[in-house]
Design a protein around this motif. Structure first.
Motif, PDB file in Angstrom:
ATOM      1  N   UNK A 346       0.815  -1.207   0.000  1.00 29.44           N
ATOM      2  CA  UNK A 346       0.000   0.000   0.000  1.00 29.44           C
ATOM      3  C   UNK A 346       0.855   1.265   0.000  1.00 29.44           C
ATOM      4  N   UNK A 347       0.189   2.382  -0.163  1.00 26.77           N
ATOM      5  CA  UNK A 347       0.891   3.629  -0.487  1.00 26.77           C
ATOM      6  C   UNK A 347       0.017   4.801  -0.055  1.00 26.77           C
ATOM      7  N   UNK A 348       0.337   5.403   1.077  1.00 26.62           N
ATOM      8  CA  UNK A 348      -0.368   6.606   1.513  1.00 26.62           C
ATOM      9  C   UNK A 348       0.663   7.697   1.781  1.00 26.62           C
ATOM     10  N   UNK A 349       0.228   8.927   1.704  1.00 29.77           N
ATOM     11  CA  UNK A 349       1.099  10.049   2.054  1.00 29.77           C
ATOM     12  C   UNK A 349       0.371  10.956   3.034  1.00 29.77           C
ATOM     13  N   UNK A 350       1.138  11.502   3.967  1.00 28.23           N
ATOM     14  CA  UNK A 350       0.605  12.474   4.925  1.00 28.23           C
ATOM     15  C   UNK A 350       1.564  13.657   4.977  1.00 28.23           C
ATOM     16  N   UNK A 351       1.099  14.810   5.459  1.00 31.18           N
ATOM     17  CA  UNK A 351       2.056  15.896   5.679  1.00 31.18           C
ATOM     18  C   UNK A 351       3.209  15.396   6.543  1.00 31.18           C
ATOM     19  N   UNK A 352       4.406  15.849   6.251  1.00 26.49           N
ATOM     20  CA  UNK A 352       5.575  15.288   6.928  1.00 26.49           C
ATOM     21  C   UNK A 352       5.491  15.417   8.450  1.00 26.49           C
ATOM     22  N   UNK A 353       4.871  16.493   8.914  1.00 23.70           N
ATOM     23  CA  UNK A 353       4.733  16.680  10.364  1.00 23.70           C
ATOM     24  C   UNK A 353       3.805  15.652  10.994  1.00 23.70           C
ATOM     25  N   UNK A 354       2.973  14.968  10.168  1.00 28.23           N
ATOM     26  CA  UNK A 354       2.025  13.990  10.677  1.00 28.23           C
ATOM     27  C   UNK A 354       2.553  12.552  10.617  1.00 28.23           C
ATOM     28  N   UNK A 355       3.801  12.376  10.210  1.00 26.72           N
ATOM     29  CA  UNK A 355       4.321  11.007  10.114  1.00 26.72           C
ATOM     30  C   UNK A 355       4.327  10.271  11.447  1.00 26.72           C
ATOM     31  N   UNK A 356       4.758  10.898  12.551  1.00 24.18           N
ATOM     32  CA  UNK A 356       4.680  10.162  13.821  1.00 24.18           C
ATOM     33  C   UNK A 356       3.251   9.722  14.146  1.00 24.18           C
ATOM     34  N   UNK A 357       2.281  10.581  13.893  1.00 16.48           N
ATOM     35  CA  UNK A 357       0.884  10.225  14.154  1.00 16.48           C
ATOM     36  C   UNK A 357       0.443   9.076  13.256  1.00 16.48           C
ATOM     37  N   UNK A 358       0.867   9.071  11.982  1.00 18.31           N
ATOM     38  CA  UNK A 358       0.467   8.004  11.074  1.00 18.31           C
ATOM     39  C   UNK A 358       1.074   6.676  11.508  1.00 18.31           C
ATOM     40  N   UNK A 359       2.301   6.689  11.974  1.00 14.84           N
ATOM     41  CA  UNK A 359       2.887   5.440  12.457  1.00 14.84           C
ATOM     42  C   UNK A 359       2.174   4.939  13.710  1.00 14.84           C
ATOM     43  N   UNK A 360       1.759   5.852  14.580  1.00 16.59           N
ATOM     44  CA  UNK A 360       0.973   5.424  15.748  1.00 16.59           C
ATOM     45  C   UNK A 360      -0.319   4.759  15.300  1.00 16.59           C
ATOM     46  N   UNK A 361      -0.948   5.343  14.280  1.00 16.71           N
ATOM     47  CA  UNK A 361      -2.208   4.795  13.789  1.00 16.71           C
ATOM     48  C   UNK A 361      -2.015   3.440  13.112  1.00 16.71           C
ATOM     49  N   UNK A 362      -0.914   3.275  12.391  1.00 17.12           N
ATOM     50  CA  UNK A 362      -0.641   1.980  11.766  1.00 17.12           C
ATOM     51  C   UNK A 362      -0.504   0.902  12.844  1.00 17.12           C
ATOM     52  N   UNK A 363       0.210   1.226  13.928  1.00 18.90           N
ATOM     53  CA  UNK A 363       0.362   0.266  15.025  1.00 18.90           C
ATOM     54  C   UNK A 363      -0.990  -0.060  15.649  1.00 18.90           C
ATOM     55  N   UNK A 364      -1.831   0.958  15.829  1.00 21.15           N
ATOM     56  CA  UNK A 364      -3.154   0.732  16.411  1.00 21.15           C
ATOM     57  C   UNK A 364      -4.010  -0.150  15.501  1.00 21.15           C
TER      58      UNK A 364
END
Length: 466
Positions: A346-364
């Motif tokens: 898969x392939x998603x993009x987020x604003x660079x400042x939101x990368x930590x939040x996106x990784x938290x969400x992937x773990x969840x």
């Protein structure tokens, strides 16, 4: 499709038309692992613009759908044919037509392999910068059709920024030329940009004029930084962005993905690198950065300081060869996953400042659906590749449920469903969630303007109208 139509194709194109079972079966799938329910009726191996025009004239007159295909390295199911369709393969159109040193551009056919183009450019001191992970086997036409990205995009841009002009065969077989050979050009609507990333739904690319750059003259400097977990590594990437630094590459490897790479390549392949087993704490995540250009050493020192400020344990590669070894390990990520099962990449993009939040969400999301989701990221531009490894021919429903949540989360964080792979068939059900009703309706009208009968890659991008 009846035998009469195949006979007509053969009269026009001869041996370029194949109904061989093996050839048709291969055209059902791509690197995403997704396959259509049935093979296409015929595969046409076009070798010229005239061949492409002949196919589309016959298809247009008969209302037969045409799916254009390059090397089959796509990851969204966007170039896979099925019963009742013609697959138009452009890989035999593989000539570099012109290299213009004075204006730093090249004119190529769509079947030219990305790496082959750079080999042709090297004696001229020129370089084509788009750098998809599949560059050794993917075609320029496919890169343009999907709007491909890669490891160097944060600094050098994606494929769209490297395309100056196109020659495209439209659905009725007519020829359209767009763009220019100049650095600037704003006459009329930018149809070149519109066609780039259109996934074969608006026309068939038969020629491209590409922007080139001077070939790199200085050795790059590569940095590896270990972090206790993936969220800390994402914070390290954010620290580089906050410092207003723009390394040529900034790649993130999370612990699960790195463990699979170690298993796939073996200890010897990683020995002596910061990624080797035992070189960092168990469960460590890594950022791999690379600076290039005349100020590479100075920039690398600043990048290293930013990575260390976020808690990273930083090591610089001894030389360019060691740096390339680190990047080769990073590039083996998808091969390592494929060796352990079927993979939905898969392939998603987020604003660079939101990368930590996106990784938290992937773990969840992984915990909620009892899944492992190995993820690699182009951390310099916020482009993440979460992967689902499964067994069997079909993607399990719980994987799709997790992917659904993942896509919606990326959009909610201000991001997008796809940064570089395209929509294809696999993501079309989520298109409206990102675009909204008004934009989707407008895009459908644009499609209809280029392709009134709807014969060009009809399954890609948009959900069928109920």
């Amino acid at each position: 499709m009846g035998s009469d139509l195949i006979d007509e194709l053969r009269r026009a194109l001869g041996d370029a038309v194949s109904t061989d079972d093996g050839v048709r079966e291969a055209a059902r799938g791509d690197a995403s692992g997704w396959r259509t329910d049935s093979p296409p009726d015929a595969v046409v191996h076009a070798a010229s613009v005239a061949d492409v025009q002949a196919v589309l004239r016959i298809a247009s007159a008969s209302g037969t759908p045409v799916v254009t295909r390059g090397a089959g390295t796509g990851l969204a199911g966007g170039a896979n044919g099925c019963r009742g369709q013609i697959v138009l393969d452009t890989t035999r159109m593989d000539r570099v037509l012109e290299i213009d040193q004075a204006n730093e551009l090249a004119v190529v056919e769509p079947g030219v392999i990305n790496d082959d183009l750079n080999r042709a450019l090297a004696p001229h001191g020129l370089w084509y910068s788009p750098d998809p992970a599949s560059k050794a086997i993917s075609t320029i036409g496919g890169n343009i059709a999907t709007g491909a990205g890669g490891l160097l995009c944060a600094k050098y841009g994606v494929t769209r920024e490297a395309v100056l002009g196109l020659v495209v065969v439209l659905a009725d077989g007519s020829l359209l030329r767009t763009g220019h050979r100049t650095v600037k050009g704003v006459t009329g609507y930018d149809l070149t940009a519109l066609l780039t990333g259109s996934e074969g739904t608006l026309g068939v690319i038969v020629e491209a004029t590409l922007r080139l750059r001077p070939a790199p003259r200085h050795e790059p400097v590569t940095i590896a930084a270990a972090y206790p977990d993936v969220e800390s590594a994402a914070e390290g990437a954010a620290a580089v962005v906050r410092a207003h630094l723009r390394p040529a590459m900034l790649e993130l490897l999370e612990p699960g993905g790195l463990a699979r790479i170690r298993s796939f390549l073996g200890d010897a392949a990683l020995a002596g690198t910061p990624l080797a087993a035992g070189a960092a704490p168990d469960g460590a995540a890594f950022l791999i950065a690379q600076s290039d250009g005349p100020e590479a050493a100075a920039e690398a020192a600043e990048v290293a300081a930013a990575l260390a400020s976020a808690g990273g344990s930083v090591a610089l590669a001894a030389d360019a060869a060691e740096g390339e070894r680190l990047l080769a390990i990073r590039r083996s990520f998808h091969g390592a996953l494929a060796a352990s099962g079927e993979v939905l990449i898969e392939d998603v993009s987020v604003p660079r400042s939101q990368m930590p939040a996106m990784f938290r969400e992937i773990a969840r999301i992984a915990d909620a659906h009892d899944l492992e989701i190995p993820t690699v990221a182009h951390a310099g531009d916020g482009n993440l590749h979460p992967n689902f490894v499964y067994s069997g021919d079909e993607v399990p429903e719980r994987v799709w449920a997790a992917a659904d949540e993942l896509f919606r989360t990326a959009v909610a964080l201000g991001g997008t469903l796809t940064g570089e792979h395209g929509v294809g068939v696999l993501k079309r059900r989520w298109l409206r969630d990102e675009l909204g009703d008004a934009q989707e309706a407008l895009q459908r009208r644009i499609k209809a303007a280029f392709d009134p009968a709807g014969i060009l890659n009809p399954a890609a991008m948009f959900e069928p109208v109920a």
